[in-house]
Design a protein around this motif. Structure first.
Motif, PDB file in Angstrom:
ATOM      1  N   LEU A   1       0.397  -1.199   0.138  1.00  0.00           N
ATOM      2  CA  LEU A   1       0.387   0.236   0.417  1.00  0.00           C
ATOM      3  C   LEU A   1       0.950   1.230   0.257  1.00  0.00           C
ATOM      4  O   LEU A   1       0.786   2.241  -0.357  1.00  0.00           O
TER       5      LEU A   1
ATOM      6  N   PHE B   1      -8.346  -7.103  -2.200  1.00  0.00           N
ATOM      7  CA  PHE B   1      -7.672  -5.217  -2.139  1.00  0.00           C
ATOM      8  C   PHE B   1      -8.686  -4.557  -2.343  1.00  0.00           C
ATOM      9  O   PHE B   1     -10.302  -4.571  -2.507  1.00  0.00           O
TER      10      PHE B   1
ATOM     11  N   LEU C   1      -7.085  -4.498   2.912  1.00  0.00           N
ATOM     12  CA  LEU C   1      -5.819  -4.696   2.034  1.00  0.00           C
ATOM     13  C   LEU C   1      -6.445  -6.425   3.266  1.00  0.00           C
ATOM     14  O   LEU C   1      -6.228  -6.708   3.723  1.00  0.00           O
TER      15      LEU C   1
ATOM     16  N   ASN D   1      -5.423   0.603   5.353  1.00  0.00           N
ATOM     17  CA  ASN D   1      -4.609   1.216   5.488  1.00  0.00           C
ATOM     18  C   ASN D   1      -4.675   3.173   6.230  1.00  0.00           C
ATOM     19  O   ASN D   1      -6.239   3.291   5.895  1.00  0.00           O
TER      20      ASN D   1
ATOM     21  N   HIS E   1      -6.347   3.763  -0.089  1.00  0.00           N
ATOM     22  CA  HIS E   1      -5.264   3.221  -0.941  1.00  0.00           C
ATOM     23  C   HIS E   1      -5.087   3.088  -3.026  1.00  0.00           C
ATOM     24  O   HIS E   1      -4.403   3.266  -3.017  1.00  0.00           O
TER      25      HIS E   1
ATOM     26  N   LYS F   1      -5.120   0.611  -4.650  1.00  0.00           N
ATOM     27  CA  LYS F   1      -4.828  -0.204  -5.423  1.00  0.00           C
ATOM     28  C   LYS F   1      -5.979  -1.382  -5.908  1.00  0.00           C
ATOM     29  O   LYS F   1      -6.628  -1.156  -5.432  1.00  0.00           O
TER      30      LYS F   1
END
Length: 132
Positions: A41, A75, A80, A105, A115, A117
């Protein structure tokens, strides 16, 4: 599953029965999961929010080498989710599994931070992208 870290079982890692103390191996797993999350991250403010059922299947003794495997399951927006396994490197016997470890995060105020991602990234690929 990729195995990222190895630990040597030392006398201070043992319980009264002379086998690997559950609390020690869970601390190793949690630390490695968070390190993995920090790298994925790209933020040093990542914390463990949740660990699902922990399934102990075998143990280890002094002198054994154990390794910790981590696989990304999902994700989320600011999270995560990982699947983790700890196994004995010498015998390849699984010591424990945790189906879901959820990391979050955080921003500088400790609040969940999206994040952005969506897939696993490797540092070697990030270095190539930055050099291009």
């Amino acid at each position: 599953m990729r195995f990222h870290t190895r630990k040597w079982v030392k006398p201070e890692d043992l319980n009264a029965n002379g086998t690997l103390f559950a609390g020690k191996v869970l601390a190793w797993l949690d630390e490695q999961a968070v390190i993995y999350g920090i790298i994925q991250l790209e933020n040093k403010r990542v914390v463990t929010k949740y660990m699902s059922e922990i399934n102990f299947m075998s143990s280890a003794v002094q002198g054994d080498i154990v390794e910790i495997g981590i696989e990304v399951i999902k994700f989320g927006k600011s999270s995560l989710t990982l699947n983790c396994e700890v196994r004995n490197k010498m015998t390849l016997e699984t010591i424990l599994t945790v189906d879901n470890v959820i990391l979050v995060n955080l921003d500088e105020k400790g609040k969940p931070l999206p994040h952005g991602k969506t897939k696993v990234e490797y540092v070697k690929d990030r270095l190539v992208d930055k050099q291009a």
